[in-house]
Scaffold this motif. Structure first.
Motif, mmCIF file in Angstrom:
data_model
loop_
_atom_site.group_PDB
_atom_site.id
_atom_site.type_symbol
_atom_site.label_atom_id
_atom_site.label_comp_id
_atom_site.label_asym_id
_atom_site.label_seq_id
_atom_site.Cartn_x
_atom_site.Cartn_y
_atom_site.Cartn_z
ATOM 1 N N ALA A 21 0.685 -1.692 0.064
ATOM 2 C CA ALA A 21 0.222 0.214 0.068
ATOM 3 C C ALA A 21 0.895 1.183 -0.311
ATOM 4 N N LYS A 22 1.893 1.332 0.992
ATOM 5 C CA LYS A 22 3.142 2.559 0.660
ATOM 6 C C LYS A 22 3.586 2.603 -0.392
ATOM 7 N N LYS A 23 3.966 1.710 -0.696
ATOM 8 C CA LYS A 23 4.378 1.776 -2.417
ATOM 9 C C LYS A 23 3.370 2.577 -3.398
ATOM 10 N N ILE A 24 2.174 1.521 -3.536
ATOM 11 C CA ILE A 24 1.155 2.104 -4.144
ATOM 12 C C ILE A 24 1.100 3.671 -4.423
ATOM 13 N N ILE A 25 0.805 4.246 -2.850
ATOM 14 C CA ILE A 25 0.472 5.406 -2.468
ATOM 15 C C ILE A 25 1.834 6.136 -2.973
ATOM 16 N N ASP A 26 2.931 6.132 -3.170
ATOM 17 C CA ASP A 26 4.411 6.573 -3.124
ATOM 18 C C ASP A 26 4.356 6.227 -5.420
ATOM 19 N N CYS A 27 4.043 5.281 -5.575
ATOM 20 C CA CYS A 27 3.641 5.480 -6.960
ATOM 21 C C CYS A 27 2.671 6.740 -7.268
ATOM 22 N N PHE A 28 1.598 7.261 -6.683
ATOM 23 C CA PHE A 28 1.216 8.438 -6.997
ATOM 24 C C PHE A 28 1.516 9.336 -6.739
ATOM 25 N N ASN A 29 1.991 9.707 -5.507
ATOM 26 C CA ASN A 29 2.732 10.898 -5.633
ATOM 27 C C ASN A 29 3.734 11.142 -6.034
ATOM 28 N N ARG A 30 3.917 10.379 -6.848
ATOM 29 C CA ARG A 30 5.396 10.681 -7.882
ATOM 30 C C ARG A 30 4.420 10.501 -9.491
ATOM 31 N N ILE A 31 3.554 10.382 -9.834
ATOM 32 C CA ILE A 31 3.176 10.469 -10.781
ATOM 33 C C ILE A 31 2.453 11.862 -10.733
ATOM 34 N N ALA A 32 2.218 11.982 -10.010
ATOM 35 C CA ALA A 32 1.282 13.232 -9.794
ATOM 36 C C ALA A 32 2.558 14.609 -10.373
ATOM 37 N N ASN A 33 3.486 13.844 -9.262
ATOM 38 C CA ASN A 33 4.625 15.165 -9.156
ATOM 39 C C ASN A 33 4.935 15.373 -10.699
ATOM 40 N N ILE A 34 5.173 14.394 -11.260
ATOM 41 C CA ILE A 34 5.964 14.621 -12.877
ATOM 42 C C ILE A 34 4.939 15.374 -13.824
ATOM 43 N N LEU A 35 3.283 15.593 -13.274
ATOM 44 C CA LEU A 35 2.599 15.580 -14.540
ATOM 45 C C LEU A 35 2.542 17.480 -14.524
ATOM 46 N N ARG A 36 2.887 17.940 -13.355
ATOM 47 C CA ARG A 36 2.602 18.893 -12.227
ATOM 48 C C ARG A 36 4.225 19.247 -13.137
ATOM 49 N N ASP A 37 5.391 19.182 -12.804
ATOM 50 C CA ASP A 37 6.775 18.940 -13.204
ATOM 51 C C ASP A 37 6.596 19.623 -14.630
ATOM 52 N N SER A 38 6.004 18.735 -15.158
ATOM 53 C CA SER A 38 6.804 18.425 -16.997
ATOM 54 C C SER A 38 5.698 19.106 -17.567
ATOM 55 N N GLY A 39 4.367 19.978 -16.942
ATOM 56 C CA GLY A 39 3.545 20.855 -17.702
ATOM 57 C C GLY A 39 2.490 20.783 -18.122
#
Length: 289
Positions: A21-39
């Protein structure tokens, strides 16, 4: 159901559920950050039909490969393919469907997930190939250029041009109010069939400079500012985008205070050169070079 299958596949004992569960949540957070940082606008990535399937695939790719750039490439590729299909154009390489295309078939996703987990997903390798992605990129730009009407740049066009700016233009200039300017004036398309809104005919210009030209010759920028002014240095940073006067004059005439394209082939050549410059810099930022 898919996450439960994923859990059973990746976790050896029931006690692993917390770490899973922790790793799934970490993946969600990284995906959200990637979308934000990539524009990249999240609405551009998906549609209302299969958002959940996108998230599942994103998470699995992130889990298995732990590669932020790979995920950005997958998202970008998804956007390009959707744009080409929306315009009802053919996809270079005769690609049957993209990795995230909605298919109302549970077997399709089970097979796709298994191939990613086992490292057998050939499409991920294709997405990381410059020889495969670049023609797709060009076809997308061709399909998404629109008619000869005033319009806002699409999110990918804006992203490509602004990434070029971030690579080439010092931050002191990026803090200004920027407008997308036509190299060949918009009004020149009135009596031609050229696509005046191609990104090869666009570049971001500081608003205070943009107001000085109107439909005049491209050289009006330089004539309107002092050669020692910092804005002159700003324009010089676009030396690979803004054509030399001789090239410009072969494309367009400004006689009798009217601008008119006189050679559409040379206009298209200019656009192709500029688009190649924009796309190469953009793809370089994604690790393709």
């Amino acid at each position: 159901d898919i996450f439960m299958k994923l859990y059973k596949r990746l976790c050896k004992t029931p006690n692993d559920i917390t770490e899973f569960a922790k790793k799934i949540i970490d993946c969600f957070n990284r995906i959200a950050n990637i979308l934000r940082d990539s524009g990249i606008d999240n609405r551009t990535v998906s549609n209302n039909t299969n958002n959940w399937n996108h998230i599942v695939i994103f998470v699995i790719i992130m889990w298995v490969h732990n590669d932020d750039l790979l995920l950005v490439r997958v998202i970008l590729y998804r956007i390009l393919i959707r744009g080409i299909k929306k315009a009802k154009m053919t996809i270079p390489g005769d690609v049957e469907h993209d990795i995230l295309e909605y298919v109302s078939n549970g077997t399709h996703y089970n097979n796709l997930i298994t191939s990613i987990l086992d490292g057998r997903c050939d499409r991920l390798g294709m997405i990381s190939s410059i020889d495969f992605v670049k023609p797709v990129f060009y076809r997308y730009l061709e399909s998404n250029v629109g008619g000869n009407m005033h319009r806002k740049c699409g999110s990918i066009e804006r992203l490509v041009i602004m990434k070029y700016c971030h690579f080439r233009i010092p931050k002191m200039f990026m803090d200004n109010n920027l407008h997308f300017e036509h190299i060949i004036p918009f009004s020149a398309c009135n009596k031609t069939d050229v696509k005046i809104n191609r990104i090869g005919n666009l570049f971001p210009l500081i608003a205070t400079i943009n107001q000085k030209r109107g439909n005049k010759h491209i050289d009006a920028y330089k004539k309107s500012i002092n050669s020692d002014n910092e804005y002159d240095k700003y324009l010089s940073l676009y030396d690979k985008i803004i054509p030399a006067n001789a090239v410009y004059d072969d494309i367009i005439s400004h006689e009798n205070n009217t601008c008119k394209i006189i050679n559409s082939n040379k206009y298209n050549d200019m656009c192709l050169l500029n688009e190649s410059e924009y796309i190469d810099i953009f793809l370089k930022g994604l690790g393709f070079f």
